[in-house]
Design a protein around this motif. Sequence first.
Motif, short mmCIF file in Angstrom:
data_model
loop_
_atom_site.label_atom_id
_atom_site.label_comp_id
_atom_site.label_asym_id
_atom_site.label_seq_id
_atom_site.Cartn_x
_atom_site.Cartn_y
_atom_site.Cartn_z
N LEU A 3 67.31 25.24 -22.34
CA LEU A 3 67.58 25.75 -23.69
C LEU A 3 66.44 26.64 -24.17
O LEU A 3 66.66 27.70 -24.75
CB LEU A 3 67.80 24.59 -24.66
N ALA A 4 65.21 26.23 -23.89
CA ALA A 4 64.04 27.03 -24.27
C ALA A 4 64.06 28.38 -23.56
O ALA A 4 63.75 29.42 -24.13
CB ALA A 4 62.75 26.28 -23.96
N PHE A 5 64.44 28.36 -22.28
CA PHE A 5 64.54 29.61 -21.51
C PHE A 5 65.61 30.52 -22.08
O PHE A 5 65.40 31.73 -22.26
CB PHE A 5 64.83 29.30 -20.05
N LEU A 6 66.77 29.96 -22.40
CA LEU A 6 67.86 30.76 -22.96
C LEU A 6 67.46 31.36 -24.30
O LEU A 6 67.76 32.51 -24.59
CB LEU A 6 69.11 29.89 -23.12
N ARG A 7 66.77 30.58 -25.12
CA ARG A 7 66.33 31.08 -26.42
C ARG A 7 65.32 32.21 -26.25
O ARG A 7 65.31 33.17 -27.01
CB ARG A 7 65.74 29.94 -27.24
N SER A 8 64.48 32.10 -25.23
CA SER A 8 63.46 33.13 -25.00
C SER A 8 64.08 34.45 -24.57
O SER A 8 63.47 35.51 -24.70
CB SER A 8 62.45 32.66 -23.95
N GLN A 9 65.30 34.42 -24.04
CA GLN A 9 65.98 35.64 -23.62
C GLN A 9 66.48 36.46 -24.80
O GLN A 9 66.64 37.67 -24.70
CB GLN A 9 67.21 35.30 -22.75
N ILE A 10 66.72 35.81 -25.93
CA ILE A 10 67.35 36.48 -27.07
C ILE A 10 66.47 37.59 -27.61
O ILE A 10 66.90 38.72 -27.77
CB ILE A 10 67.67 35.46 -28.18
N ASN A 11 65.21 37.27 -27.92
CA ASN A 11 64.33 38.26 -28.55
C ASN A 11 64.16 39.53 -27.73
O ASN A 11 64.36 40.62 -28.25
CB ASN A 11 62.97 37.63 -28.86
N PRO A 12 63.82 39.43 -26.43
CA PRO A 12 63.66 40.66 -25.66
C PRO A 12 64.94 41.48 -25.57
O PRO A 12 64.91 42.71 -25.66
CB PRO A 12 63.24 40.16 -24.27
N HIS A 13 66.08 40.82 -25.42
CA HIS A 13 67.36 41.52 -25.31
C HIS A 13 67.66 42.26 -26.60
O HIS A 13 68.01 43.45 -26.60
CB HIS A 13 68.46 40.50 -24.99
N PHE A 14 67.51 41.57 -27.72
CA PHE A 14 67.75 42.19 -29.02
C PHE A 14 66.76 43.33 -29.27
O PHE A 14 67.13 44.42 -29.71
CB PHE A 14 67.63 41.14 -30.12
N LEU A 15 65.49 43.06 -29.00
CA LEU A 15 64.45 44.05 -29.26
C LEU A 15 64.67 45.31 -28.41
O LEU A 15 64.53 46.43 -28.90
CB LEU A 15 63.07 43.45 -28.96
N PHE A 16 65.04 45.12 -27.17
CA PHE A 16 65.29 46.25 -26.28
C PHE A 16 66.40 47.15 -26.84
O PHE A 16 66.25 48.38 -26.92
CB PHE A 16 65.68 45.73 -24.88
N ASN A 17 67.49 46.53 -27.26
CA ASN A 17 68.62 47.31 -27.77
C ASN A 17 68.28 48.03 -29.07
O ASN A 17 68.62 49.20 -29.27
CB ASN A 17 69.84 46.40 -27.99
N THR A 18 67.58 47.34 -29.97
CA THR A 18 67.26 47.94 -31.26
C THR A 18 66.22 49.04 -31.12
O THR A 18 66.30 50.07 -31.80
CB THR A 18 66.78 46.86 -32.25
N LEU A 19 65.24 48.86 -30.25
CA LEU A 19 64.24 49.91 -30.03
C LEU A 19 64.88 51.15 -29.40
O LEU A 19 64.47 52.28 -29.69
CB LEU A 19 63.10 49.40 -29.15
N ASN A 20 65.88 50.96 -28.57
CA ASN A 20 66.62 52.11 -28.02
C ASN A 20 67.29 52.89 -29.15
O ASN A 20 67.29 54.12 -29.17
CB ASN A 20 67.67 51.64 -27.01
N ASN A 21 67.87 52.15 -30.09
CA ASN A 21 68.50 52.79 -31.25
C ASN A 21 67.47 53.58 -32.05
O ASN A 21 67.71 54.73 -32.46
CB ASN A 21 69.14 51.75 -32.17
N LEU A 22 66.32 52.96 -32.29
CA LEU A 22 65.27 53.59 -33.07
C LEU A 22 64.72 54.83 -32.36
O LEU A 22 64.47 55.86 -32.98
CB LEU A 22 64.14 52.59 -33.33
#
Length: 197
Positions: A3-22
């Motif tokens: 569960l900790a590993f899965l939670r750690s995946q969220i931030n980088p995935h979200f950040l990657f997508n949003t920074l691409n938008n920016l």
Amino acid sequence: AELAFLRSQINPHFLFNTLNNLYALTLSNSPKSPNIVMGLSEILRYMLYECNVEHVDLKKDVEVLESYILIEKIRYEDRLDLSFTKTGEINGYQIAPLLLLPLVENAFKHGVSEKVGEAWVNIDLSVKGNLLKFKVANSKAEKIDQTAAKHYGKIGLENVRKRLQIIYPKAHEIKIFDEEELFVAILEINLDKMIKL
């Protein structure tokens, strides 16, 4: 540990997508860039400082979801037809953090961003009886390039599926409909299994 590993995946995935938008906006020196940076900052603050717990207020999680939607509305302006409806009472419940956001992020990443011209996203959150139902539907591009198709929602949706299995076993259902012109994700969670305040 899983569960900790899965939670750690969220931030980088979200950040990657949003920074691409920016990045796309900064290339054109868009005046919208500062507002997106501020919105992103608020969301990351929530992820870093409030999501290191097993459960968060459902109301707060929905507010962060709305902040993300606002970022996307700023980005796409008039070419996006977006609706977000909420019915029922969301106060008084707690939920595992960031289960809803990946479904919405997926709609923008693999629907709106790949569609030329106007696109639409419909989001519906309802609390009725003992059931929380979250439905996200989006238009799809006529042709999705092979790279996108290969990863169409894979990381975010698989992450959500695995977290649900661990946190809400036998108390949830997630259905995916991948049609020619639209993509729909429907998540249902038994409220009896959610923490009440």
